[in-house]
Design a protein around this motif. Structure first.
Motif, PDB file in Angstrom:
ATOM      1  N   LEU A  36       0.866  -1.193   0.000  1.00  0.00           N
ATOM      2  CA  LEU A  36       0.000   0.000   0.000  1.00  0.00           C
ATOM      3  C   LEU A  36       0.891   1.227   0.000  1.00  0.00           C
ATOM      4  CD1 LEU A  36      -2.687  -1.149   2.608  1.00  0.00           C
ATOM      5  CD2 LEU A  36      -2.831  -1.201   0.104  1.00  0.00           C
ATOM      6  N   GLU A  37       0.822   2.006  -1.052  1.00  0.00           N
ATOM      7  CA  GLU A  37       1.735   3.141  -1.233  1.00  0.00           C
ATOM      8  C   GLU A  37       0.929   4.428  -1.413  1.00  0.00           C
ATOM      9  OE1 GLU A  37       4.992   4.106  -1.102  1.00  0.00           O
ATOM     10  OE2 GLU A  37       4.084   5.998  -1.703  1.00  0.00           O
ATOM     11  N   ALA A 103      21.791   9.114  -2.900  1.00  0.00           N
ATOM     12  CA  ALA A 103      22.240   7.751  -3.235  1.00  0.00           C
ATOM     13  C   ALA A 103      23.606   7.367  -2.672  1.00  0.00           C
ATOM     14  CB  ALA A 103      22.193   7.506  -4.738  1.00  0.00           C
TER      15      ALA A 103
HETATM   16  C1  LIG Z   1      17.208  14.911  -0.629  1.00  0.00           C
HETATM   17  C2  LIG Z   1      17.553  13.683   0.138  1.00  0.00           C
HETATM   18  C3  LIG Z   1      18.815  13.105  -0.030  1.00  0.00           C
HETATM   19  C4  LIG Z   1      19.139  11.942   0.657  1.00  0.00           C
HETATM   20  N1  LIG Z   1      20.356  11.359   0.414  1.00  0.00           N
HETATM   21  C5  LIG Z   1      20.673  10.195   1.013  1.00  0.00           C
HETATM   22  C6  LIG Z   1      21.898   9.529   0.697  1.00  0.00           C
HETATM   23  O1  LIG Z   1      22.701   9.989  -0.126  1.00  0.00           O
HETATM   24  N2  LIG Z   1      22.170   8.362   1.323  1.00  0.00           N
HETATM   25  C7  LIG Z   1      21.329   7.833   2.247  1.00  0.00           C
HETATM   26  O2  LIG Z   1      21.655   6.784   2.817  1.00  0.00           O
HETATM   27  N3  LIG Z   1      20.163   8.432   2.564  1.00  0.00           N
HETATM   28  C8  LIG Z   1      19.811   9.588   1.962  1.00  0.00           C
HETATM   29  N4  LIG Z   1      18.605  10.196   2.243  1.00  0.00           N
HETATM   30  C9  LIG Z   1      17.726   9.542   3.236  1.00  0.00           C
HETATM   31  C10 LIG Z   1      16.928   8.418   2.598  1.00  0.00           C
HETATM   32  O3  LIG Z   1      16.112   8.933   1.612  1.00  0.00           O
HETATM   33  C11 LIG Z   1      16.138   7.686   3.665  1.00  0.00           C
HETATM   34  O4  LIG Z   1      17.054   7.115   4.587  1.00  0.00           O
HETATM   35  C12 LIG Z   1      15.302   6.540   3.109  1.00  0.00           C
HETATM   36  O5  LIG Z   1      14.547   6.904   1.997  1.00  0.00           O
HETATM   37  C13 LIG Z   1      14.367   6.046   4.208  1.00  0.00           C
HETATM   38  O6  LIG Z   1      13.691   4.910   3.764  1.00  0.00           O
HETATM   39  P1  LIG Z   1      12.180   4.634   4.196  1.00  0.00           P
HETATM   40  O7  LIG Z   1      11.736   3.449   3.420  1.00  0.00           O
HETATM   41  O8  LIG Z   1      12.090   4.611   5.675  1.00  0.00           O
HETATM   42  O9  LIG Z   1      11.384   5.940   3.714  1.00  0.00           O
HETATM   43  P2  LIG Z   1      10.998   6.361   2.228  1.00  0.00           P
HETATM   44  O10 LIG Z   1      12.026   5.947   1.251  1.00  0.00           O
HETATM   45  O11 LIG Z   1      10.643   7.807   2.277  1.00  0.00           O
HETATM   46  O12 LIG Z   1       9.693   5.500   1.933  1.00  0.00           O
HETATM   47  C14 LIG Z   1       8.514   5.630   2.693  1.00  0.00           C
HETATM   48  C15 LIG Z   1       7.347   5.309   1.778  1.00  0.00           C
HETATM   49  O13 LIG Z   1       6.161   5.192   2.563  1.00  0.00           O
HETATM   50  C16 LIG Z   1       5.099   5.846   1.917  1.00  0.00           C
HETATM   51  N5  LIG Z   1       4.129   6.231   2.947  1.00  0.00           N
HETATM   52  C17 LIG Z   1       4.315   7.130   3.942  1.00  0.00           C
HETATM   53  N6  LIG Z   1       3.217   7.190   4.721  1.00  0.00           N
HETATM   54  C18 LIG Z   1       2.334   6.301   4.201  1.00  0.00           C
HETATM   55  C19 LIG Z   1       1.022   5.930   4.571  1.00  0.00           C
HETATM   56  N7  LIG Z   1       0.425   6.443   5.643  1.00  0.00           N
HETATM   57  N8  LIG Z   1       0.368   5.034   3.786  1.00  0.00           N
HETATM   58  C20 LIG Z   1       0.969   4.476   2.690  1.00  0.00           C
HETATM   59  N9  LIG Z   1       2.226   4.805   2.317  1.00  0.00           N
HETATM   60  C21 LIG Z   1       2.901   5.703   3.069  1.00  0.00           C
HETATM   61  C22 LIG Z   1       5.754   7.022   1.219  1.00  0.00           C
HETATM   62  O14 LIG Z   1       4.933   7.497   0.176  1.00  0.00           O
HETATM   63  C23 LIG Z   1       7.073   6.420   0.761  1.00  0.00           C
HETATM   64  O15 LIG Z   1       6.977   5.858  -0.532  1.00  0.00           O
HETATM   65  C24 LIG Z   1      18.222  11.346   1.570  1.00  0.00           C
HETATM   66  C25 LIG Z   1      16.963  11.937   1.742  1.00  0.00           C
HETATM   67  C26 LIG Z   1      16.627  13.085   1.038  1.00  0.00           C
HETATM   68  C27 LIG Z   1      15.277  13.674   1.215  1.00  0.00           C
END
Ligand SMILES: Cc1cc2nc3c(=O)[nH]c(=O)nc-3n(C[C@H](O)[C@H](O)[C@H](O)COP(=O)(O)OP(=O)(O)OC[C@H]3O[C@@H](n4cnc5c(N)ncnc54)[C@H](O)[C@@H]3O)c2cc1C
Ligand code: SF4
Length: 570
Positions: A36-37, A103
């Motif tokens: 679910l996204e 990345a």
């Molecule tokens: C500009 C930028 C640069 C970055 N550069 C780096 C880097 O170089 N190296 C690094 O290690 N990290 C980097 N990061 C951090 C990295 O993006 C995060 O560590 C990583 O994406 C976290 O993974 P996650 O799956 O927890 O969250 P996300 O990748 O954000 O995924 C969460 C997902 O959950 C979905 N979601 C949220 N709430 C709900 C809900 N209620 N219902 C359904 N879906 C939902 C969202 O839409 C999203 O698709 C960077 C972040 C940013 C913003």
């Protein structure tokens, strides 16, 4: 009225860095998964090399869910709430924030898993900062290594290994823990400026090396190599050379026929039965309410939403929020200390108009516990990172190093001459959790659906401020050795605010009195609920979190596969 859907084996909430990885081992093992996204699919046609759009207008969050629930923040319980940001940097899309992140794809160092025991062993217990709630991880780097390796090859990481099976390679990071094999691709290419910085670090007796990136340095898995044209700092890659989960693990999981993706699905709460087992999730899509029953739920919606979702999911069994009977949800929060950078002015051009922020040279000599802290008054350290990336608007906002006013023709002349002569280093510093840094629900601010947003109460403490000053000294030394003629330092840091590297809140550990999830990532109090993301991490180390988040996600999913009969609700 809520529509009740057909039960599935596993629901993953959020298909970003973590959820997008976990789907693959589950689907490959024959488990039926519904992802679910909240966002939609984005493709290479949605991405543009447009600094105004990507970096200043907050593309594409302006129309998205994340922007409607930006956490509020304050430094501590006695201070006023800070003005709320206008743009949430995290992404809502299939692939999540891996679409537009930088990345950099780092492993943690061995010390990061054993901060408490190693600090006591080397310096004595008194050196642990007062008020810190830091604990050792329930396992060491050796246990996570096979999962780092798996993700590096499945997603695709370019880099130079420094320690393969204990054999140190001076071209890589000599401080990294032992890895079983080299990276699947060589590092991204260098530049003249990065070569100068590498030579300067060597002249100081340090060990510079190219940083690892989830970007193709050559064609990999039928996708293009990077073109080094830049603009992927907060922008997606229009040739699919950046290895987001949207072009790697998610399509591979879909190809099994066992991953069903529902986009624009905004999950609001998780349901439990009378025994405290989760039964499924409630979500909204196009204004219609659904209940998706599941035998197990993996929550992967990024730290702030993971914590908010648990706190909002109240029931008879969990009156204070799901898996929160011991009051641990939201505790042990911290965000990476990424501020307190250093900028330098050189008497020559750096030619950094092309390139990407993951293309750079790192120094780990002053990270973690890689140096003797015996005569110092802090623990931890920072990774020094110099990279090649410059865009027009950002360049015009450069530091003037006290050599020009900030407006008018003298300013214009200075910028014209120096826009390509400055460089700002990014110093990623280890940060610890503290008793009074935490997340909870804001008592006043709500999202458009009427649910409270997350509130951050957190500030950097003495230990983090001291190590910031120390690493700034090292960075200045490095720039001066490369010929810098002026240096400017950013402030050491106060309130943490909202971060792209947010840790804790659902910490992992063996003790259920101080941790929300167990060593496998499943809630102590609700055993068929897994939590994915940096919210389970108890330390940050001095390196970006995402590769660790993805290795942990794979490990949690694999544990679910192997223990399906015990964990999945019958
Ligand atoms: C500009 C930028 C640069 C970055 N550069 C780096 C880097 O170089 N190296 C690094 O290690 N990290 C980097 N990061 C951090 C990295 O993006 C995060 O560590 C990583 O994406 C976290 O993974 P996650 O799956 O927890 O969250 P996300 O990748 O954000 O995924 C969460 C997902 O959950 C979905 N979601 C949220 N709430 C709900 C809900 N209620 N219902 C359904 N879906 C939902 C969202 O839409 C999203 O698709 C960077 C972040 C940013 C913003
Ligand atoms: S610099 Fe490389 S990774 Fe970034 S958008 Fe261009 S080709 Fe893609």
């Amino acid at each position: 009225m809520t529509t009740k859907l057909k039960e599935t084996d596993v629901v993953i909430v959020g298909l970003g860095a973590a959820g997008g990885v976990a789907a693959l081992p589950l689907a490959q093992a024959g488990i039926e998964v519904v992802g679910l996204e909240a966002g939609t699919w984005l493709t290479r046609r949605d991405f543009a090399p447009d600094e105004l759009r990507n970096n200043y207008r907050g593309w594409p969050q302006g129309i998205q869910k994340a922007n409607q629930e930006i956490p509020t923040s304050r430094a501590n319980a006695a201070s006023a709430t800070a003005p709320r940001g206008a743009i949430h940097p995290m992404q809502n899309a299939v692939g999540g924030t891996t679409l537009h992140y930088w990345a950099q794809s780092w492993r943690l160092n061995p010390w990061d898993f054993k901060v408490v025991s190693e600090t006591k062993r080397r310096y004595g217990a008194s050196r642990l900062p007062p008020g810190s709630t830091v604990e050792d991880w329930p396992f060491g780097l050796d246990e996570l290594e096979p999962y780092y390796d798996k993700v590096e090859y499945e997603v695709g990481v370019s880099g130079q290994a420094g320690n393969v099976n204990g054999k140190i390679d001076p071209r890589g990071n000599p401080f990294e823990g032992a890895r079983t094999r080299a990276y699947p691709m060589p590092p991204l290419r260098s530049t003249d400026f990065l070569d100068k910085m590498t030579a300067a670090a060597r002249s100081l007796g340090w060990n510079p090396f190219p940083g690892p990136a989830a970007v193709n340095s050559r064609a990999y898995q039928n996708r293009s190599a990077c073109m080094y044209h830049g603009f992927c700092n907060r922008g997606g890659c229009h040739v699919d050379a950046k290895n987001s989960t949207a072009v790697t693990t998610i399509p591979r999981a879909q190809a099994t026929g066992r991953l069903k993706i529902v986009t624009r699905a905004h999950v609001t709460t998780i349901e439990v039965d009378g025994n405290g087992q989760v039964t499924g999730v409630n979500y909204l899509a196009d204004g219609v309410e659904y209940f998706q029953p599941a035998k197990a739920v993996l929550l992967a919606s990024y730290t702030y939403e993971n914590v908010r979702m648990l706190l909002l999911s109240k029931s008879k069994v969990f009156a204070k929020g799901l898996a929160n009977n011991r009051g641990q949800v939201g505790r042990h929060y911290f965000s990476h200390h990424m501020g307190a950078g250093v900028s330098a002015l050189f008497p020559w051009n750096t030619n950094a108009w092309y390139g990407l922020p993951a293309q750079g040279v790192a120094v780990d000599n002053w990270a973690d516990d890689n140096f003797d802290h015996g005569g110092l008054d802090f623990i931890g350290g920072g990774n020094l990172w110099v990279y090649s990336d410059r865009r027009p608007i950002g360049a015009a906002g450069m530091n003037t190093f006290g050599r020009a006013p900030n407006w008018g023709s003298a300013w214009k002349t200075f910028i014209k001459e120096n826009a390509d002569r400055s460089n700002s280093a990014y110093i990623q510093k280890s940060t610890l959790p503290y008793e009074d840094n935490y997340l909870d629900l804001d008592p006043q601010v709500k999202d458009p659906l009427g649910y409270a947003v997350c509130r951050v109460t957190a500030e950097y403490k003495e230990n983090e401020r001291k190590l910031s000053a120390f690493t700034q000294d090292k960075m200045e030394q490095w720039y001066r050795a490369a010929g810098a003629i002026a240096i400017q330092r950013a402030p050491l840091g106060g309130a943490m605010g909202v971060s792209t590297h947010a840790y804790g809140g659902t910490r992992m550990g063996d003790n259920p009195d101080t941790n929300v999830v167990n060593r496998w990532g499943f809630a102590h109090e609700a055993p068929n609920l897994g939590v994915l993301g940096a919210s389970v991490m108890g330390t940050s180390g001095a390196h970006n979190p995402t590769l660790t988040v993805q290795a942990l996600a794979w490990r949690t999913a694999e544990h679910l596969v192997k223990n399906w009969r015990n964990i999945g609700r019958t």
